[in-house]
Design a protein around this motif. Structure first.
Motif, mmCIF file in Angstrom:
data_model
loop_
_atom_site.group_PDB
_atom_site.id
_atom_site.type_symbol
_atom_site.label_atom_id
_atom_site.label_comp_id
_atom_site.label_asym_id
_atom_site.label_seq_id
_atom_site.Cartn_x
_atom_site.Cartn_y
_atom_site.Cartn_z
ATOM 1 N N GLY A 128 104.449 -29.535 -20.775
ATOM 2 C CA GLY A 128 103.572 -28.561 -20.137
ATOM 3 C C GLY A 128 102.442 -29.223 -19.361
ATOM 4 O O GLY A 128 102.066 -28.767 -18.275
ATOM 5 N N LEU A 129 101.896 -30.319 -19.897
ATOM 6 C CA LEU A 129 100.856 -31.059 -19.182
ATOM 7 C C LEU A 129 101.390 -31.600 -17.859
ATOM 8 O O LEU A 129 100.723 -31.522 -16.817
ATOM 9 N N VAL A 130 102.587 -32.161 -17.904
ATOM 10 C CA VAL A 130 103.201 -32.725 -16.687
ATOM 11 C C VAL A 130 103.482 -31.623 -15.675
ATOM 12 O O VAL A 130 103.200 -31.767 -14.474
ATOM 13 N N VAL A 131 104.050 -30.514 -16.148
ATOM 14 C CA VAL A 131 104.312 -29.386 -15.250
ATOM 15 C C VAL A 131 103.000 -28.866 -14.666
ATOM 16 O O VAL A 131 102.917 -28.537 -13.476
ATOM 17 N N GLY A 132 101.954 -28.809 -15.494
ATOM 18 C CA GLY A 132 100.649 -28.369 -15.015
ATOM 19 C C GLY A 132 100.111 -29.261 -13.911
ATOM 20 O O GLY A 132 99.486 -28.779 -12.959
ATOM 21 N N SER A 133 100.369 -30.574 -14.011
ATOM 22 C CA SER A 133 99.960 -31.497 -12.951
ATOM 23 C C SER A 133 100.654 -31.142 -11.638
ATOM 24 O O SER A 133 100.037 -31.144 -10.563
ATOM 25 N N PHE A 134 101.938 -30.815 -11.727
ATOM 26 C CA PHE A 134 102.666 -30.398 -10.527
ATOM 27 C C PHE A 134 102.156 -29.056 -10.009
ATOM 28 O O PHE A 134 102.057 -28.837 -8.797
ATOM 29 N N ALA A 137 97.941 -43.293 -6.990
ATOM 30 C CA ALA A 137 98.961 -44.104 -7.667
ATOM 31 C C ALA A 137 99.452 -43.374 -8.915
ATOM 32 O O ALA A 137 98.787 -42.474 -9.439
ATOM 33 N N TRP A 138 100.615 -43.802 -9.398
ATOM 34 C CA TRP A 138 101.205 -43.110 -10.548
ATOM 35 C C TRP A 138 100.288 -43.147 -11.754
ATOM 36 O O TRP A 138 100.201 -42.177 -12.518
ATOM 37 N N TYR A 139 99.598 -44.280 -11.953
ATOM 38 C CA TYR A 139 98.729 -44.387 -13.125
ATOM 39 C C TYR A 139 97.428 -43.609 -12.948
ATOM 40 O O TYR A 139 96.658 -43.468 -13.900
ATOM 41 N N GLU A 140 97.169 -43.129 -11.744
ATOM 42 C CA GLU A 140 96.019 -42.261 -11.511
ATOM 43 C C GLU A 140 96.410 -40.790 -11.578
ATOM 44 O O GLU A 140 95.572 -39.915 -11.373
ATOM 45 N N ASN A 141 97.660 -40.542 -11.890
ATOM 46 C CA ASN A 141 98.169 -39.176 -11.883
ATOM 47 C C ASN A 141 98.724 -38.760 -13.250
ATOM 48 O O ASN A 141 99.511 -37.819 -13.342
ATOM 49 N N ILE A 142 98.312 -39.473 -14.289
ATOM 50 C CA ILE A 142 98.724 -39.107 -15.645
ATOM 51 C C ILE A 142 97.891 -37.904 -16.083
ATOM 52 O O ILE A 142 96.649 -37.965 -16.037
ATOM 53 N N VAL A 163 95.473 -35.350 -17.508
ATOM 54 C CA VAL A 163 94.258 -35.398 -18.320
ATOM 55 C C VAL A 163 93.745 -36.830 -18.481
ATOM 56 O O VAL A 163 92.566 -37.114 -18.218
ATOM 57 N N VAL A 164 94.608 -37.751 -18.896
ATOM 58 C CA VAL A 164 94.190 -39.125 -19.181
ATOM 59 C C VAL A 164 93.578 -39.789 -17.950
ATOM 60 O O VAL A 164 92.515 -40.402 -18.032
ATOM 61 N N SER A 165 94.247 -39.662 -16.815
ATOM 62 C CA SER A 165 93.737 -40.302 -15.599
ATOM 63 C C SER A 165 92.404 -39.701 -15.189
ATOM 64 O O SER A 165 91.498 -40.416 -14.748
ATOM 65 N N TRP A 166 92.262 -38.389 -15.317
ATOM 66 C CA TRP A 166 90.984 -37.735 -14.964
ATOM 67 C C TRP A 166 89.850 -38.285 -15.825
ATOM 68 O O TRP A 166 88.749 -38.551 -15.318
ATOM 69 N N LEU A 167 90.115 -38.473 -17.104
ATOM 70 C CA LEU A 167 89.101 -39.032 -18.002
ATOM 71 C C LEU A 167 88.840 -40.505 -17.684
ATOM 72 O O LEU A 167 87.683 -40.947 -17.644
ATOM 73 N N ALA A 168 89.906 -41.275 -17.448
ATOM 74 C CA ALA A 168 89.749 -42.699 -17.169
ATOM 75 C C ALA A 168 89.002 -42.945 -15.866
ATOM 76 O O ALA A 168 88.215 -43.900 -15.758
ATOM 77 N N LEU A 169 89.228 -42.102 -14.893
ATOM 78 C CA LEU A 169 88.541 -42.236 -13.605
ATOM 79 C C LEU A 169 87.148 -41.620 -13.621
ATOM 80 O O LEU A 169 86.441 -41.669 -12.608
ATOM 81 N N GLY A 185 88.973 -44.311 -4.719
ATOM 82 C CA GLY A 185 88.800 -44.838 -3.370
ATOM 83 C C GLY A 185 87.419 -44.619 -2.800
ATOM 84 O O GLY A 185 86.808 -45.538 -2.244
ATOM 85 N N CYS A 186 86.899 -43.401 -2.937
ATOM 86 C CA CYS A 186 85.605 -43.080 -2.314
ATOM 87 C C CYS A 186 84.573 -42.538 -3.287
ATOM 88 O O CYS A 186 83.420 -42.323 -2.909
ATOM 89 N N GLY A 187 84.963 -42.290 -4.520
ATOM 90 C CA GLY A 187 84.010 -41.805 -5.516
ATOM 91 C C GLY A 187 83.756 -40.314 -5.470
ATOM 92 O O GLY A 187 82.869 -39.814 -6.167
ATOM 93 N N THR A 188 84.521 -39.575 -4.652
ATOM 94 C CA THR A 188 84.349 -38.127 -4.582
ATOM 95 C C THR A 188 84.707 -37.491 -5.927
ATOM 96 O O THR A 188 85.722 -37.843 -6.522
ATOM 97 N N PRO A 189 83.867 -36.592 -6.425
ATOM 98 C CA PRO A 189 84.181 -35.945 -7.700
ATOM 99 C C PRO A 189 85.514 -35.214 -7.662
ATOM 100 O O PRO A 189 85.876 -34.601 -6.657
ATOM 101 N N ILE A 190 86.254 -35.305 -8.756
ATOM 102 C CA ILE A 190 87.525 -34.593 -8.907
ATOM 103 C C ILE A 190 87.262 -33.379 -9.787
ATOM 104 O O ILE A 190 86.734 -33.494 -10.887
ATOM 105 N N SER A 191 87.633 -32.209 -9.285
ATOM 106 C CA SER A 191 87.341 -30.961 -9.979
ATOM 107 C C SER A 191 87.919 -30.945 -11.389
ATOM 108 O O SER A 191 89.028 -31.441 -11.636
ATOM 109 N N ALA A 192 87.169 -30.348 -12.311
ATOM 110 C CA ALA A 192 87.643 -30.192 -13.690
ATOM 111 C C ALA A 192 88.794 -29.203 -13.779
ATOM 112 O O ALA A 192 89.454 -29.101 -14.817
ATOM 113 N N ARG A 193 89.055 -28.479 -12.674
ATOM 114 C CA ARG A 193 90.167 -27.543 -12.709
ATOM 115 C C ARG A 193 91.495 -28.265 -12.911
ATOM 116 O O ARG A 193 92.407 -27.719 -13.541
ATOM 117 N N TYR A 194 91.631 -29.484 -12.398
ATOM 118 C CA TYR A 194 92.902 -30.196 -12.510
ATOM 119 C C TYR A 194 93.316 -30.387 -13.962
ATOM 120 O O TYR A 194 94.421 -29.980 -14.358
#
Length: 331
Positions: free
Chosen positions: A13-19, A48-53, A55-61, A67-76
Motif C-alpha cells: 500500500g505504501l508503494v502504491v501510494g507513492s505511485f 533517484a530510486w533511493y530518494e523515492n522510497i 516515507v523513508v526517503s522523505w524522512l531521510a531527506l 538538488g535545490c533544498g525546496t521543501p517537499i510537501s508532507a502530503r506525499y
C-alpha cells in the motif's frame, strides 16, 4: 506467517501510494503517469530510486529536495501511509478472500480522486470511467446476482445524480452538483452494489454538511479555495446575454404537449439534454467556474462514505437499529 503477509500488504500500500502521488499530480494536467521520471518541479532534479522510497526517503531527506533544498510537501508521505492503512483495513475486513481484490482496487481509485477533487474541484473521467468498468467486471466472479447488483448500482447511482443535477439547473438556474459526482457515485454503485447507495448518499451529505458548516464558521469557507484568479471575490456581471436554460432537442415542458408525450420525452431529455454552457466573459469566452465560500467538493465525502460502508458495514449493522442499518446498506 499471517502477520508477515499483513505487513507485506501494508508495504504494498505504501508503494502504491507513492505511485498515486504521481497520479494526483499529473492526471489533472493531462500528463503521462509513466514518463518522464519523477523530478523536482522547481529545479528539475530527477528523483533517484533511493530518494523515492515511500516515507523513508522523505524522512531521510528531511522533507527537502536534494538538488535545490525546496521543501517537499508532507502530503506525499501522508498519501502513502493512508493508502497502506486502507489496504490493511481491507485485509482486516475481508481477509484473504476474493472480496479483498475489488476492495483494494476501489481504494486505489478513491485515494487519487479524493485529493484531485480537493485540489482542482474535478473528478477526472480517466479514473471514474475505468473505475465503473472495473467495478462491474470484478463482480462477475461473485455470480449473476452480484453482477446484476453492480450493474443496477452503476446505472442507478448515475441516473439518481443526473436527475438531481437536472433539477438543480431547472430550479436554481445554476450548477447544484459537480458534473463528475454522478460518475463517482456510479463507480461506487458498481463496486458496492445498489444496496449501498442510500447509505453513501446519507453519510456523505451528513458529514459534508457538518464539517462544511464548521469550516465556514471558523475560516469563512466551507471547502478549499480555488487557484483560479479572483477566487475571493464575487465575479462581476458581464453585459453578454446568456440563456441560463438548457438547450433541449425535445422540450417535454412546452405548452400543449400531451401527457403521454411528456412522460415519453422526460427520460430522453434527462439522459441526453446538455447542461447549459457557462456564462461568457467580455471576450466571449466561457468564464472559469470559481467555487464560492459555501461550496464544498462533494467527491471526497462520497469517497469517505463509500469506504465507511465498505469497511465498517458489519459494525454499523451491529450498533444501529435494524431498519436504519438496512437503509444504510450495512451488514
Amino acid at each position: 506467517m499471517e502477520g508477515f503477509f499483513a505487513a507485506w500488504l501494508f508495504v504494498t500500500g505504501l508503494v502504491v501510494g507513492s505511485f498515486l502521488n504521481v497520479v494526483i499530480a499529473r492526471v489533472p494536467e493531462g500528463l503521462s503517469i509513466v514518463r518522464p521520471r519523477s523530478r523536482c518541479p522547481k529545479c528539475g532534479h530527477v528523483i533517484a530510486w533511493y530518494e523515492n522510497i515511500p516515507v523513508v526517503s522523505w524522512l531521510a531527506l528531511r522533507a527537502r529536495c536534494s538538488g535545490c533544498g525546496t521543501p517537499i510537501s508532507a502530503r506525499y508521505p501522508m498519501v502513502e501511509v493512508l493508502t497502506g492503512l486502507l489496504y490493511f483495513a481491507c485485509l482486516r475486513r475481508f481477509g484473504w478472500t476474493y472480496e479483498l481484490v475489488p476492495a483494494l482496487v476501489l481504494v486505489t481509485l478513491l485515494v487519487p480522486l479524493t485529493f484531485i477533487d480537493l485540489d482542482h474541484w474535478i473528478l477526472p473521467f480517466s479514473l471514474t470511467l475505468p473505475g465503473i468498468a472495473a467495478g462491474v467486471l470484478l463482480a462477475i466472479p461473485r455470480g449473476g446476482d452480484a453482477l446484476l447488483a453492480a450493474v443496477i448500482g452503476a446505472a442507478g447511482g448515475f441516473l439518481a445524480f443526473r436527475l438531481m443535477e437536472y433539477v438543480g439547473w431547472k430550479v436554481f438556474k445554476k450548477e447544484a452538483l459537480g458534473a463528475g459526482d454522478k460518475y463517482l457515485v456510479a463507480m461506487l454503485g458498481a463496486f458496492l452494489s445498489w444496496h449501498a447507495l442510500l447509505g453513501i448518499l446519507f453519510l456523505a451529505s451528513l458529514q459534508g454538511a457538518v464539517v462544511g458548516s464548521l469550516m465556514l464558521a471558523l475560516t469563512g469557507r466551507a471547502g478549499p479555495a480555488s487557484d483560479a484568479p479572483g477566487d475571493s471575490e464575487t465575479p462581476e456581471p458581464t453585459d453578454v446575454a446568456v440563456d441560463p436554460e438548457p438547450t433541449m432537442t425535445w422540450d417535454f415542458t412546452r405548452s400543449g404537449l400531451p401527457l403521454w408525450k411528456r412522460l415519453l420525452l422526460f427520460p430522453v431529455c434527462l439522459l441526453f439534454q446538455p447542461i447549459p454552457d457557462a456564462p461568457l466573459d467580455e471576450e466571449g469566452e466561457e468564464e472559469e467556474w470559481v467555487p464560492g465560500p459555501t461550496n464544498i467538493p462533494f467527491g471526497p465525502w462520497l469517497a469517505l462514505a463509500g469506504l465507511e460502508v465498505m469497511l465498517l458495514g458489519p459494525w454499523l449493522g451491529s450498533v444501529l437499529p435494524s431498519n436504519m442499518a438496512l437503509l444504510l446498506g450495512a451488514g
